[in-house]
Scaffold this motif. Structure first.
Motif, mmCIF file in Angstrom:
data_model
loop_
_atom_site.group_PDB
_atom_site.id
_atom_site.type_symbol
_atom_site.label_atom_id
_atom_site.label_comp_id
_atom_site.label_asym_id
_atom_site.label_seq_id
_atom_site.Cartn_x
_atom_site.Cartn_y
_atom_site.Cartn_z
ATOM 1 N N SER A 19 69.938 74.334 60.444
ATOM 2 C CA SER A 19 69.932 73.127 59.618
ATOM 3 C C SER A 19 70.530 71.937 60.362
ATOM 4 O O SER A 19 70.417 70.808 59.911
ATOM 5 C CB SER A 19 70.733 73.364 58.339
ATOM 6 N N GLY A 20 71.210 72.229 61.473
ATOM 7 C CA GLY A 20 71.882 71.174 62.225
ATOM 8 C C GLY A 20 73.302 70.925 61.780
ATOM 9 O O GLY A 20 74.021 70.126 62.386
ATOM 10 N N MET A 44 63.309 75.190 58.895
ATOM 11 C CA MET A 44 62.248 75.198 57.896
ATOM 12 C C MET A 44 62.223 73.834 57.208
ATOM 13 O O MET A 44 63.171 73.453 56.523
ATOM 14 C CB MET A 44 62.487 76.316 56.884
ATOM 15 N N LEU A 45 61.137 73.102 57.400
ATOM 16 C CA LEU A 45 61.036 71.733 56.936
ATOM 17 C C LEU A 45 60.129 71.611 55.717
ATOM 18 O O LEU A 45 59.262 72.456 55.477
ATOM 19 C CB LEU A 45 60.485 70.842 58.057
ATOM 20 N N ASP A 46 60.346 70.534 54.973
ATOM 21 C CA ASP A 46 59.478 70.210 53.853
ATOM 22 C C ASP A 46 58.047 70.035 54.356
ATOM 23 O O ASP A 46 57.813 69.462 55.421
ATOM 24 C CB ASP A 46 59.964 68.929 53.181
ATOM 25 N N ARG A 51 61.142 67.028 56.827
ATOM 26 C CA ARG A 51 62.594 66.895 56.743
ATOM 27 C C ARG A 51 63.178 68.165 56.137
ATOM 28 O O ARG A 51 62.491 68.901 55.443
ATOM 29 C CB ARG A 51 62.999 65.705 55.863
ATOM 30 N N LEU A 52 64.454 68.395 56.406
ATOM 31 C CA LEU A 52 65.155 69.499 55.771
ATOM 32 C C LEU A 52 65.512 69.107 54.347
ATOM 33 O O LEU A 52 66.096 68.043 54.119
ATOM 34 C CB LEU A 52 66.443 69.823 56.536
ATOM 35 N N ARG A 53 65.176 69.947 53.384
ATOM 36 C CA ARG A 53 65.564 69.675 51.994
ATOM 37 C C ARG A 53 67.085 69.659 51.879
ATOM 38 O O ARG A 53 67.775 70.427 52.515
ATOM 39 C CB ARG A 53 64.995 70.743 51.066
ATOM 40 N N GLY A 76 59.030 75.503 60.924
ATOM 41 C CA GLY A 76 57.961 75.829 59.998
ATOM 42 C C GLY A 76 57.864 74.748 58.943
ATOM 43 O O GLY A 76 58.797 73.957 58.755
ATOM 44 N N ARG A 77 56.735 74.699 58.241
ATOM 45 C CA ARG A 77 56.512 73.714 57.177
ATOM 46 C C ARG A 77 56.162 74.476 55.909
ATOM 47 O O ARG A 77 55.218 75.272 55.901
ATOM 48 C CB ARG A 77 55.388 72.766 57.557
ATOM 49 N N ALA A 78 56.917 74.234 54.829
ATOM 50 C CA ALA A 78 56.679 75.021 53.625
ATOM 51 C C ALA A 78 57.223 74.332 52.379
ATOM 52 O O ALA A 78 58.151 73.522 52.445
ATOM 53 C CB ALA A 78 57.326 76.401 53.765
ATOM 54 N N ARG A 79 56.619 74.672 51.242
ATOM 55 C CA ARG A 79 57.191 74.343 49.946
ATOM 56 C C ARG A 79 58.160 75.467 49.598
ATOM 57 O O ARG A 79 58.192 76.509 50.257
ATOM 58 C CB ARG A 79 56.094 74.261 48.878
ATOM 59 N N TRP A 80 58.952 75.271 48.522
ATOM 60 C CA TRP A 80 59.854 76.346 48.118
ATOM 61 C C TRP A 80 59.063 77.624 47.855
ATOM 62 O O TRP A 80 59.505 78.731 48.184
ATOM 63 C CB TRP A 80 60.629 75.952 46.862
#
Length: 229
Positions: A19-20, A44-46, A51-53, A76-80
């Motif tokens: 997450s940084g 894992m990004l929005d 961006r990170l949620r 990666g790119r994903a929804r919840w």
């Protein structure tokens, strides 16, 4: 299921769930000291904004941080709803490339730990939780005493004054949290940080331009320009 909370580990190539912020950076630091070979960071990004949620940290910022550390970033790119599926897809690919484990920065939330145990078990890799069960006092002392530096980039507006966002993560801030009765490590997402320097870093991150905004009941720092020093 292999779930390790140990001081030493056999030589193994791992990735760090990234997450940084302060916790994953401290987990990275401990993993390296345990003798693990950190091959990459996994964020894992929005799916839409990259961006990170919660943290609201952009891909560009994470890429600069990875460059400062000298460790490749994979994302990666994903929804919840698709988060777990995407995480597994990437982790399986990394396993095929020789990765045997994953490092996480959880401290005391059982739900997170159970998810890590289950998902890593289904993938067939080892899970390392180097911070698990440690006292906040010890973790925060280790963070500051080893010269880590971080900026507060997000905070719940109903718990934490917006004046802190954009300021350094400090013992003064911790005193404020203690007075307010807020979790000192922000384990429930009360606040998030971005680490800009520390023992594993080869270069320092410098925020050049940023704007503080209030969105969805959270104060966030919108970083528009960042550089390496």
């Amino acid at each position: 299921m292999h779930f390790l909370i140990c001081d030493r580990a056999e030589k193994m190539r791992v990735f760090v769930s990234w997450s940084g912020g302060k916790d994953c950076n401290l987990a990275l630091y401990r993993a390296l000291r345990m003798g693990l070979e950190v091959g990459c960071l996994l964020s894992m990004l929005d799916e839409g904004e990259l961006r990170l949620r919660g943290h609201n940290v952009s891909l560009e910022v994470l890429e600069h941080q990875a460059l400062a550390l000298g460790i490749p970033l994979v994302y990666g790119r994903a929804r919840w709803e698709t988060y777990e599926e995407e995480f597994k897809r990437i982790a399986r690919r990394l396993k095929m490339e020789g990765y045997g484990g994953a490092v996480f920065g959880d401290i005391n939330i059982d739900g997170h730990r159970r998810w890590v145990e289950r998902v890593c078990g289904e993938i067939g890799i080892k899970a390392f939780e180097p911070l698990w069960g440690e006292s906040y006092e010890n973790l925060l002392a280790e963070f500051f005493d080893n010269g880590f530096e971080a900026i507060i980039v997000s905070a719940k507006a109903d718990l934490i004054s917006g004046e802190w966002v954009g300021r350094p993560f400090s013992r003064e801030f911790l005193a404020y949290l203690k007075h307010k009765g807020v979790d000192l490590c922000g384990e429930g997402g009360e606040y998030h940080t971005l680490v800009v320097y520390g023992p594993p870093f080869k270069r320092r991150l410098k925020i050049v331009e940023a704007e503080k905004t209030l969105r969805d009941s959270r104060w966030t720092l919108q970083i528009s320009k960042i550089k390496l020093e």
